[in-house]
Design an enzyme around this catalytic site. Structure first.
Site, PDB file in Angstrom:
ATOM      1  N   HIS A  83       0.814  -1.211   0.000  1.00  0.00           N
ATOM      2  CA  HIS A  83       0.000   0.000   0.000  1.00  0.00           C
ATOM      3  C   HIS A  83       0.854   1.271   0.000  1.00  0.00           C
ATOM      4  CE1 HIS A  83       0.814   0.876   4.281  1.00  0.00           C
ATOM      5  NE2 HIS A  83       0.762  -0.445   4.435  1.00  0.00           N
ATOM      6  N   ASN A  84       0.388   2.252  -0.757  1.00  0.00           N
ATOM      7  CA  ASN A  84       0.975   3.605  -0.798  1.00  0.00           C
ATOM      8  C   ASN A  84       2.370   3.678  -1.417  1.00  0.00           C
ATOM      9  OD1 ASN A  84      -0.987   3.730   1.806  1.00  0.00           O
ATOM     10  ND2 ASN A  84      -0.915   5.708   0.746  1.00  0.00           N
TER      11      ASN A  84
END
Length: 343
Positions: free
Chosen positions: A246-247
């Site tokens: 994620h991210n």
């Protein structure tokens, strides 16, 4: 099966023909396996030395290499600045036509009434396109592809079997995903419960964006952001079995080889090369133009332009010095023990 003369192929790749111009070529083969009707390619001196033993009728060879034993009266060499680049042209020339799903929407596919479908699409068996999703023009969805609600697939993209594009994720134009790719699964976010009763799931409310011309290998996973967007930059190519958490924000024209894993919130610049089975720690920044050797562990930021190896990943020359020193360590230990015993 298409057939071309060696003169045709030399003109095609803008190379210098050394040898016969009239040989018929029907395909491409490896140097050791090619037949008398095939062309091969030579990119280094080691393989140039094997040319005399190859059965290939012709070879594309990088300028400056010595193909000893070449008989220009029997075979042909096509000399080019880069055989690795020239062979791309020839592979495209001899490639069989793609076997695409039938034009239109297969009877077993399900498309929500509120989904938007572009022109000239090919949607195969058992595909699912949920509400609010948009599919661009000339998109190809092979059997079993699943497009969640409000996802977007850009023009001329090709999604192979069992690809899953989760809700609100966005794919640019000419994106390719190979079979069993997952785009937009929840990021791996958990926190210990205050009362010690277990783990609390951290909601992952962001999405994933694959920019134009991205290609994702089979069974790779790119997780949605906790908030905001996980981004894969234009032209980046990701191999099979890669995990992007994620991210993460990956720049343009990067290559990431198989079995690599990037933890959450990693930033990768443009033109980065990451070898196979590399592990990258959370929140690390890898600068543009960096090369990371296979099986390395990246635990801290890497400045632009460096080549790094090892665990923890270190500038390549220093890593090689450390490896050489480690190899000599047993001998040093024996010498120290000998000297201590003699005292």
């Amino acid at each position: 099966m298409p057939s071309y003369t060696t003169a045709d192929l030399a003109e095609r790749v803008k190379g210098e023909l050394k040898g016969r111009a009239d040989l018929g070529i029907e395909g491409v083969g490896a140097l050791k396996d090619a037949s008398e009707r095939q062309i091969t390619f030579i990119t280094d001196q080691t393989h140039a030395g094997l040319w005399a033993r190859s059965r290939a009728a012709a070879a594309v060879i990088t300028d400056g290499l010595d193909a000893s034993g070449h008989d220009p009266n029997a075979r042909a060499l096509i000399v080019v600045p880069s055989a690795s680049l020239a062979i791309i042209e020839l592979l495209q020339l001899f490639a069989p036509p793609p076997l695409l799903p039938d034009a239109g929407v297969h009877p077993t596919a399900w498309v929500h009434p509120d989904a938007s479908i572009g022109q000239d699409v090919r949607i195969g068996p058992h595909v699912s396109v949920d509400r609010g999703a948009s599919i661009g023009d000339r998109v190809v969805l092979y059997a079993g592809v699943c497009i969640y609600a409000e996802a977007h697939v850009g023009d001329d993209s090709i999604l192979h079997s069992n690809t899953v594009i989760r809700e609100r994720c966005h794919l640019g134009q000419r994106v390719i995903t190979h079979q069993n790719v997952s785009i937009g699964a929840d990021g791996f976010g958990f926190e210990p419960a205050p009362d010690g009763s277990g783990l609390l799931h951290v909601p992952q409310i962001g999405n994933v964006e694959l920019c134009d011309d991205v290609e994702i290998g089979a069974a790779s996973c790119i997780d949605r952001a906790k908030f905001g967007t996980t981004v894969i930059g234009a032209g980046t190519k990701i191999d099979n079995l890669v995990q992007i958490a994620h991210n993460c924000r990956i720049g343009s024209s990067c290559v990431i080889a198989a079995l690599s894993g990037l933890a959450g919130s990693v930033t990768v610049g443009d033109g980065v090369s990451i070898g196979g089975a590399v592990a990258v720690s959370p929140h690390v920044t890898i600068g543009s133009g960096v090369s990371v050797g296979a099986c390395s562990g990246v635990m801290r930021d890497i400045s632009p332009g460096q080549t790094c190896l090892g665990t923890p990943a270190t500038e390549a020359r220093e890593a090689l010095r450390q490896a050489a020193a480690l190899k000599r360590l047993p001998g040093w230990m024996r010498e120290v023990s000998r000297r201590l015993d003699s005292d």
